[in-house]
Design a protein around this motif. Structure first.
Motif, PDB file in Angstrom:
ATOM      1  N   THR A  65       0.830  -1.204   0.000  1.00 48.44           N
ATOM      2  CA  THR A  65       0.000   0.000   0.000  1.00 48.44           C
ATOM      3  C   THR A  65       0.868   1.259   0.000  1.00 48.44           C
ATOM      4  OG1 THR A  65      -0.108   0.122   2.418  1.00 48.44           O
ATOM      5  CG2 THR A  65      -1.811  -1.184   1.300  1.00 48.44           C
ATOM      6  N   PRO A  66       0.305   2.394  -0.430  1.00 46.46           N
ATOM      7  CA  PRO A  66       1.053   3.654  -0.291  1.00 46.46           C
ATOM      8  C   PRO A  66       1.363   3.934   1.174  1.00 46.46           C
ATOM      9  CG  PRO A  66      -0.845   3.932  -1.751  1.00 46.46           C
ATOM     10  CD  PRO A  66      -0.993   2.585  -1.104  1.00 46.46           C
ATOM     11  N   GLY A  67       2.420   4.682   1.416  1.00 49.82           N
ATOM     12  CA  GLY A  67       2.763   5.050   2.779  1.00 49.82           C
ATOM     13  C   GLY A  67       1.658   5.877   3.426  1.00 49.82           C
ATOM     14  N   PHE A  68       1.391   5.591   4.693  1.00 47.12           N
ATOM     15  CA  PHE A  68       0.334   6.305   5.413  1.00 47.12           C
ATOM     16  C   PHE A  68       0.733   7.766   5.590  1.00 47.12           C
ATOM     17  CE2 PHE A  68      -1.924   7.687   9.232  1.00 47.12           C
ATOM     18  CZ  PHE A  68      -3.214   7.277   8.918  1.00 47.12           C
ATOM     19  N   LEU A  69      -0.150   8.693   5.205  1.00 44.48           N
ATOM     20  CA  LEU A  69       0.166  10.116   5.268  1.00 44.48           C
ATOM     21  C   LEU A  69      -1.099  10.938   5.468  1.00 44.48           C
ATOM     22  CD1 LEU A  69      -0.963  10.749   2.232  1.00 44.48           C
ATOM     23  CD2 LEU A  69       1.376  10.297   1.526  1.00 44.48           C
ATOM     24  N   LYS A  74      -5.572  15.971  -4.038  1.00 45.38           N
ATOM     25  CA  LYS A  74      -6.472  14.876  -4.400  1.00 45.38           C
ATOM     26  C   LYS A  74      -5.735  13.559  -4.640  1.00 45.38           C
ATOM     27  CE  LYS A  74     -10.352  17.489  -6.395  1.00 45.38           C
ATOM     28  NZ  LYS A  74     -11.308  17.063  -5.362  1.00 45.38           N
ATOM     29  N   LEU A  75      -4.560  13.620  -5.263  1.00 42.43           N
ATOM     30  CA  LEU A  75      -3.818  12.384  -5.493  1.00 42.43           C
ATOM     31  C   LEU A  75      -3.521  11.699  -4.170  1.00 42.43           C
ATOM     32  CD1 LEU A  75      -2.191  10.340  -7.151  1.00 42.43           C
ATOM     33  CD2 LEU A  75      -0.237  11.909  -7.001  1.00 42.43           C
ATOM     34  N   GLN A  76      -3.056  12.454  -3.172  1.00 49.62           N
ATOM     35  CA  GLN A  76      -2.765  11.846  -1.875  1.00 49.62           C
ATOM     36  C   GLN A  76      -4.034  11.357  -1.182  1.00 49.62           C
ATOM     37  OE1 GLN A  76      -0.342  14.634   0.367  1.00 49.62           O
ATOM     38  NE2 GLN A  76       1.537  13.800  -0.512  1.00 49.62           N
ATOM     39  N   GLN A  77      -5.168  11.980  -1.473  1.00 45.59           N
ATOM     40  CA  GLN A  77      -6.430  11.484  -0.935  1.00 45.59           C
ATOM     41  C   GLN A  77      -6.732  10.094  -1.483  1.00 45.59           C
ATOM     42  OE1 GLN A  77      -9.429  14.424  -1.829  1.00 45.59           O
ATOM     43  NE2 GLN A  77      -8.524  15.973  -0.482  1.00 45.59           N
ATOM     44  N   THR A  78      -6.452   9.876  -2.781  1.00 44.67           N
ATOM     45  CA  THR A  78      -6.665   8.547  -3.362  1.00 44.67           C
ATOM     46  C   THR A  78      -5.684   7.538  -2.777  1.00 44.67           C
ATOM     47  OG1 THR A  78      -5.171   8.799  -5.282  1.00 44.67           O
ATOM     48  CG2 THR A  78      -7.414   9.657  -5.506  1.00 44.67           C
ATOM     49  N   MET A  79      -4.454   7.980  -2.474  1.00 39.30           N
ATOM     50  CA  MET A  79      -3.466   7.095  -1.865  1.00 39.30           C
ATOM     51  C   MET A  79      -3.916   6.677  -0.469  1.00 39.30           C
ATOM     52  SD  MET A  79      -0.171   9.275  -3.205  1.00 39.30           S
ATOM     53  CE  MET A  79       1.075   8.491  -2.172  1.00 39.30           C
ATOM     54  N   ALA A  80      -4.431   7.648   0.303  1.00 41.24           N
ATOM     55  CA  ALA A  80      -4.918   7.344   1.649  1.00 41.24           C
ATOM     56  C   ALA A  80      -6.110   6.393   1.590  1.00 41.24           C
ATOM     57  CB  ALA A  80      -5.296   8.635   2.367  1.00 41.24           C
ATOM     58  N   ALA A  81      -6.958   6.568   0.580  1.00 38.58           N
ATOM     59  CA  ALA A  81      -8.120   5.694   0.421  1.00 38.58           C
ATOM     60  C   ALA A  81      -7.683   4.262   0.115  1.00 38.58           C
ATOM     61  CB  ALA A  81      -9.032   6.222  -0.694  1.00 38.58           C
ATOM     62  N   CYS A  82      -6.586   4.106  -0.642  1.00 40.46           N
ATOM     63  CA  CYS A  82      -6.045   2.767  -0.915  1.00 40.46           C
ATOM     64  C   CYS A  82      -5.679   2.060   0.379  1.00 40.46           C
ATOM     65  CB  CYS A  82      -4.813   2.877  -1.814  1.00 40.46           C
ATOM     66  SG  CYS A  82      -5.147   3.264  -3.545  1.00 40.46           S
ATOM     67  N   VAL A  83      -5.035   2.787   1.284  1.00 44.80           N
ATOM     68  CA  VAL A  83      -4.630   2.203   2.563  1.00 44.80           C
ATOM     69  C   VAL A  83      -5.863   1.829   3.384  1.00 44.80           C
ATOM     70  CG1 VAL A  83      -3.340   2.554   4.695  1.00 44.80           C
ATOM     71  CG2 VAL A  83      -2.495   3.549   2.552  1.00 44.80           C
ATOM     72  N   LYS A 294     -10.643  14.614 -13.198  1.00 46.75           N
ATOM     73  CA  LYS A 294     -10.771  13.938 -14.494  1.00 46.75           C
ATOM     74  C   LYS A 294      -9.470  13.254 -14.886  1.00 46.75           C
ATOM     75  CE  LYS A 294     -14.522  16.693 -16.475  1.00 46.75           C
ATOM     76  NZ  LYS A 294     -14.940  17.567 -17.606  1.00 46.75           N
ATOM     77  N   LEU A 295      -8.342  13.952 -14.670  1.00 45.41           N
ATOM     78  CA  LEU A 295      -7.061  13.345 -14.998  1.00 45.41           C
ATOM     79  C   LEU A 295      -6.734  12.197 -14.044  1.00 45.41           C
ATOM     80  CD1 LEU A 295      -4.812  16.406 -15.958  1.00 45.41           C
ATOM     81  CD2 LEU A 295      -5.665  14.589 -17.455  1.00 45.41           C
ATOM     82  N   LEU A 296      -7.067  12.341 -12.774  1.00 53.35           N
ATOM     83  CA  LEU A 296      -6.820  11.258 -11.820  1.00 53.35           C
ATOM     84  C   LEU A 296      -7.648  10.022 -12.183  1.00 53.35           C
ATOM     85  CD1 LEU A 296      -6.679  13.244  -8.463  1.00 53.35           C
ATOM     86  CD2 LEU A 296      -4.770  12.198  -9.683  1.00 53.35           C
ATOM     87  N   GLU A 297      -8.850  10.249 -12.705  1.00 56.14           N
ATOM     88  CA  GLU A 297      -9.665   9.127 -13.176  1.00 56.14           C
ATOM     89  C   GLU A 297      -9.028   8.497 -14.412  1.00 56.14           C
ATOM     90  OE1 GLU A 297     -13.794   8.964 -15.490  1.00 56.14           O
ATOM     91  OE2 GLU A 297     -14.079   9.506 -13.375  1.00 56.14           O
ATOM     92  N   LYS A 298      -8.541   9.334 -15.326  1.00 61.21           N
ATOM     93  CA  LYS A 298      -7.884   8.843 -16.539  1.00 61.21           C
ATOM     94  C   LYS A 298      -6.647   8.017 -16.198  1.00 61.21           C
ATOM     95  CE  LYS A 298      -5.529  10.495 -20.718  1.00 61.21           C
ATOM     96  NZ  LYS A 298      -5.052  11.698 -21.454  1.00 61.21           N
ATOM     97  N   PHE A 299      -5.903   8.447 -15.181  1.00 60.61           N
ATOM     98  CA  PHE A 299      -4.682   7.752 -14.802  1.00 60.61           C
ATOM     99  C   PHE A 299      -4.943   6.538 -13.914  1.00 60.61           C
ATOM    100  CE2 PHE A 299      -2.561  12.185 -15.056  1.00 60.61           C
ATOM    101  CZ  PHE A 299      -2.440  12.069 -16.436  1.00 60.61           C
TER     102      PHE A 299
END
Length: 305
Positions: A65-69, A74-83, A294-299
């Motif tokens: 998982t991404p490091g807890f932060l 928004k990108l880091q919000q998606t990373m936190a959601a992954c965790v 939109k770009l975060l969804e595309k990526f």
């Protein structure tokens, strides 16, 4: 391999910890290969990456998982959601990774609070123990963690680059898996497509070759991926940056920097995929992409509705 429920064990082991705790290095050691990007910079991992390990009567899906932060965009919000999703919904065992060479328990308090609420076993994994000169400090560190998080059931001391403690950890996790058929077909070692890893390894080399904000401001998109063409195997990748001033830094004087990036990334991709590729890189400016839904969804960071 038998996959009958009555004698087969299968499940998910989630690796959780702060950035640079050694999650990706441990995942690679568990998988026996270079599956997850590894650099000396934090926040290299942006999405959950799976390594599927199997034995005669078990299958363990290790989740990096991404490091807890604390999210700042928004990108880091998606990373936190992954965790949160991996720890709260997917895990049959959580492996709490802590850098034994530079422990900072104060930074772990919020993660401890999350793990206190999970319903599965929590194992403490003290990483980078080869860097700890006085091994007598490790039991005290374990006791301190258990005081803050009584849910910890077992503790393992590992040095992933040296392989120390890795097999013992793998065996303990496999033994903890519930009775269940395999989640993935025999022989499958990850859930991602090869083009995903091509993008990840280009980004890995950006983290290794560039400094300051450049690695964190870039996103790699695979535009074309051809294979099974022998020497004509070809990858075209777009490197997105946030600002015009970042583009010349990435390219370098006379194109020297991006040429070096292309060379290192191509070698890494060929090492991983086991066949030759010709890699082409293009740099484009995508303003503020880390906050663009939109770009975060595309990526692939946000699920399409």
């Amino acid at each position: 391999m038998t996959t009958q429920t009555e004698n087969f064990h299968s499940g998910f082991a989630v690796l959780a910890g702060l950035p640079n705790a050694g999650k990706s290095t441990l995942l690679n050691a568990l998988a026996g290969g270079l599956l997850s990007p590894v650099t000396d910079k934090p926040q290299t991992t942006r999405q959950n990456i799976l390594a599927i390990i199997e034995g005669p009567a078990y299958q363990v899906v290790f989740v990096d998982t991404p490091g807890f932060l604390h999210p700042r965009y928004k990108l880091q919000q998606t990373m936190a959601a992954c965790v949160d999703r991996a720890v709260g919904e997917d895990a049959d065992v959580v492996l709490l990774l802590l850098d034994a060479a530079a422990p900072d328990l104060s930074a772990y308090q919020e993660l401890f609070a999350k793990l206190a609420k999970v319903f599965c076993p929590v194992y403490l994994v003290l990483t980078k123990t080869d860097l700890v000169k006085d091994k007598s400090v490790l039991p005290a560190l374990e006791a301190e963690v258990k005081k803050a998080l009584p849910r910890v059931e077992k503790t393992f001391c590992v040095s992933a680059p040296r392989g120390s403690g890795v097999e013992e950890l793998k065996a303990a996790v496999a033994a903890a898996m519930p009775l269940s058929p395999a989640y993935f077909p025999p022989g499958q070692w990850t859930d991602r497509w090869e083009r995903f890893y091509a993008a990840e390894f280009i980004r890995e080399q950006i983290f290794k070759l560039y400094q300051k904000e450049i690695p964190y401001s870039t996103q790699v998109e695979i535009e074309k991926f051809t294979e099974d063409l022998g020497p004509k195997n070809f990858i075209r990748a777009i490197i997105h940056v946030e600002r015009e001033t970042q583009k010349p830094i990435l390219i370098g004087k006379g194109g020297a920097a991006i040429a070096k990036l292309r060379q290192h990334a191509q070698q890494r991709i060929e090492q991983f995929l086991g066949r030759p590729y010709r890699l082409e890189l293009q740099v484009v400016v995508s303003p503020n992409w880390r906050n663009d839904a939109k770009l975060l969804e595309k990526f692939g960071y946000i699920d399409k509705e």
